[in-house]
Structure formats: structure tokens, C-alpha cells
Design a protein around this motif. Structure first.
Motif, PDB file in Angstrom:
ATOM      1  N   PHE A  27       2.312   6.458   1.602  1.00 44.76           N
ATOM      2  CA  PHE A  27       1.094   5.662   1.455  1.00 44.76           C
ATOM      3  C   PHE A  27       0.355   6.058   0.177  1.00 44.76           C
ATOM      4  O   PHE A  27       0.105   7.234  -0.071  1.00 44.76           O
TER       5      PHE A  27
ATOM      6  N   ASN B 298      -1.417   0.477  -6.259  1.00 49.00           N
ATOM      7  CA  ASN B 298      -0.664  -0.658  -6.808  1.00 49.00           C
ATOM      8  C   ASN B 298      -1.592  -1.768  -7.296  1.00 49.00           C
ATOM      9  O   ASN B 298      -1.326  -2.398  -8.331  1.00 49.00           O
TER      10      ASN B 298
ATOM     11  N   ALA C  56       2.442  -6.111  -3.860  1.00 45.93           N
ATOM     12  CA  ALA C  56       1.040  -6.233  -4.257  1.00 45.93           C
ATOM     13  C   ALA C  56       0.806  -7.517  -5.048  1.00 45.93           C
ATOM     14  O   ALA C  56      -0.202  -8.214  -4.848  1.00 45.93           O
TER      15      ALA C  56
ATOM     16  N   GLY D 244      -2.399   3.883  -0.912  1.00 49.14           N
ATOM     17  CA  GLY D 244      -3.681   3.180  -0.886  1.00 49.14           C
ATOM     18  C   GLY D 244      -3.711   1.991  -1.818  1.00 49.14           C
ATOM     19  O   GLY D 244      -2.793   1.173  -1.839  1.00 49.14           O
ATOM     20  N   LEU D 245      -4.741   1.894  -2.646  1.00 43.47           N
ATOM     21  CA  LEU D 245      -4.945   0.762  -3.553  1.00 43.47           C
ATOM     22  C   LEU D 245      -4.396   1.019  -4.950  1.00 43.47           C
ATOM     23  O   LEU D 245      -4.743   0.303  -5.894  1.00 43.47           O
TER      24      LEU D 245
ATOM     25  N   PHE E 145       0.816  -1.213   0.000  1.00 42.53           N
ATOM     26  CA  PHE E 145       0.000   0.000   0.000  1.00 42.53           C
ATOM     27  C   PHE E 145       0.856   1.272   0.000  1.00 42.53           C
ATOM     28  O   PHE E 145       0.372   2.347   0.329  1.00 42.53           O
ATOM     29  N   THR E 146       2.133   1.121  -0.364  1.00 42.45           N
ATOM     30  CA  THR E 146       3.031   2.269  -0.385  1.00 42.45           C
ATOM     31  C   THR E 146       3.674   2.404  -1.766  1.00 42.45           C
ATOM     32  O   THR E 146       3.397   1.623  -2.677  1.00 42.45           O
TER      33      THR E 146
END
Length: 308
Positions: free
Chosen positions: A67, A72, A284, A69-70, A54-55
Motif C-alpha cells: 500500500f 500514484n 490510477a 496511499g495517494l 493505491f498500491t
């Protein structure tokens, strides 16, 4: 005149209490190396992979990670290379699982007889298992060359009418070539597992079925196959997990090519994380792959469970 002696609790520090503390310390000392190894090589990497997914972390970068989030995962599900890698992994597993399990069972049935030479054949079938996968991949890399032994045998057996392709440099034959080699290398291990399951079935059941007039196929269907239920579940789950984590053969023989025809999810994660230094994106990929393998394993375990 009788006297009653009341049992008094043993005070702390007595020999019994000291002995119990020593036993607990001894048990903790014996289990601590395994706990440390699990923490260092399993728990911590999984936690880091989950967090890094998430980074925007990179393996080497002057910019600190932040950060995202989504993001990736959004890129991942629109990545054609990941889609091709996932498809190759599923195709590999769909072919290897039934073929390797079936050939392993067939070999186990052949060597599960009391005839001369059985021990020799068990050893021969098991030799590829104890050989390093890197060594096996390098040997088959030379066998699959345009002028290698495989094409020479094809040319000889067809009297020169058929010329074999360049197996690992052709998108149509590269993945089937790796599948064939992988089945050959791993079938011996599952032969041993099937063999151990066969030897747990009581001989009296086969003898009773033979007395009732059952032929070999009927005895296999009514005695052998039901008796292999626990072994069957173990073999299918282990083959599936091994098939999904395909990496070494691809890394040694094709590096994911040609045209991503042999790229797998594990290979893409390693290539992305180390060669391209995209640590967050590789995390991810690993996280999505973990969820897929877990779901497949749970479904497989449910289908092969013991039914009342």
C-alpha cells in the motif's frame, strides 16, 4: 341453510408453490449468464482497478505489492505525458462531438426524403460504421502517407502549387488527421439515430406549419428541432463517451506520437499498464479518467434533461 367455507392457506409443496419456485429458478437460470459476465468483465475489473491504484503493483515483479496511499495520484498530476494526453482527449472530444453530431443530423435530413436512391445513400453512409476500426485505421494510415492518396489529391487539385505534409508524422497535423478520420467513420451511426428521431415526429406538424406559411428553416426551428430533444440527448452522450475512449486509431496509426501529440488518456493507461508493466499507475490513470467521464456525462445529461 347456507354454510360458509373458510379459505384455507395452500400448504407448502402444493402445485401452485412448486410452479412459482420453478419460475424463479428458470428466471435465475436465464439471467445468470449475464450476471456472471457482468461480474467477471465489469464489477471485478473496476474493483481491482480501484484497489490497485493505491498500491505499488506491477504486472510482473518479484517484489510483492504494498500500500502506497495517494502516491500514484501525486505522480499522475505531475506527469507531463498525462497532462498532454488529457489535453489531446479533451480537444478530440470538443471537436468530434459537435462536428459528428452536426454532420449526422445533416445527412439524416438529406436521406429522410421519399426520393429514388435514398436507400442506396443510407447504405453508403453506414458502411464505415460496420467496418472494423482496425481496418479503417490501416486504410487511412496508407492514405495519409507522404506519397498517399490524400496528398496526391491535394497536389492534383492545386495544380502542383500545394504539397501535402506527412500527416501522421507531423505534430501539427497528426491529431487533426485522426479527428477527420474518426468523424468520417462514425457519422453514419449517428445519422441512423437522428433519422429514427426524425421519423417519430408526426407529419401533421410539418403540414400545419407549411399551411401557416413557415419556410423550411422555420419548420426545422419550431417543429423538427424541439421534436428531436430525446434523440439529441442520446446522440450527444454517446458521441462524448466514444470520443473520450479514443484508443484504436491512435494505437494503429501513431502509437501516441509524434512527441505525444496524439497520446490519449486511454492509450496512456494501456501503454503504461502493459508495455511498461506499471499496473498500479495505470489503475490510477483509469480511476481518474472514470471520474472525469462520469462528471462530463452527468453535466451533459443535466443540460439536456427534459424541462417542465
Amino acid at each position: 341453510m347456507s354454510t360458509t367455507v373458510s379459505a384455507r392457506p395452500r400448504p407448502r409443496g402444493t402445485p401452485g408453490g412448486v410452479q412459482r419456485r420453478r419460475e424463479r429458478l428458470t428466471a435465475f437460470g436465464m439471467v445468470s449468464p449475464a450476471v456472471v459476465l457482468l461480474l467477471c468483465f465489469l464489477v471485478v475489473p473496476v474493483a481491482l482497478a480501484f484497489g490497485l491504484a493505491f498500491t505499488s503493483a506491477r504486472l510482473v515483479s518479484p517484489t510483492p505489492a504494498h500500500f502506497v496511499g495517494l502516491e500514484n495520484f501525486r505522480l499522475l498530476f505531475h506527469d507531463p505525458v498525462f497532462a498532454r494526453s488529457l489535453r489531446n482527449t479533451l480537444v478530440f472530444a470538443a471537436v468530434v462531438v459537435p462536428v459528428q453530431a452536426g454532420f449526422g443530423l445533416a445527412l439524416a435530413l438529406l436521406v429522410n426524403t421519399k426520393v429514388r436512391g435514398t436507400t442506396f445513400f443510407r447504405t453508403v453512409y453506414f458502411v464505415p460504421v460496420v467496418t472494423s476500426m482496425v481496418v479503417v485505421s490501416l486504410v487511412w494510415l496508407f492514405l495519409y502517407q507522404k506519397t498517399g492518396l490524400v496528398n496526391h489529391l491535394i497536389h492534383s487539385f492545386t495544380f502542383g502549387l500545394v504539397t501535402g505534409p506527412d500527416w501522421l508524422n507531423n505534430p501539427r497535423t497528426s491529431l487533426p488527421a485522426i479527428i477527420f478520420m474518426s468523424v468520417w467513420q462514425g457519422v453514419g451511426f449517428h445519422m441512423v439515430i437522428w433519422l429514427s428521431g426524425l421519423q417519430t415526429i408526426p407529419v401533421e406538424l410539418h403540414e400545419a406549419a407549411a399551411i401557416d406559411g413557415a419556410d423550411r428553416w422555420a419548420r426545422f426551428r419550431s417543429v423538427t428541432w424541439p421534436g428531436l430533444r430525446p434523440t439529441r440527448a442520446f446522440v450527444l452522450i454517446t458521441i462524448t463517451i466514444d470520443a473520450f475512449r479514443l484508443f484504436t486509431q491512435v494505437n494503429v496509426m501513431t502509437q501516441g506520437g509524434p512527441v505525444d501529440s496524439t497520446s490519449t488518456v486511454v492509450y496512456q493507461a494501456v501503454h503504461t499498464g502493459y508495455d511498461q508493466q506499471q499496473t498500479a499507475y495505470a489503475s490510477a490513470i483509469s480511476l481518474v479518467f472514470f471520474v472525469i467521464v462520469l462528471a462530463v456525462s452527468l453535466i451533459q445529461r443535466f443540460l439536456t434533461r427534459e424541462k417542465d
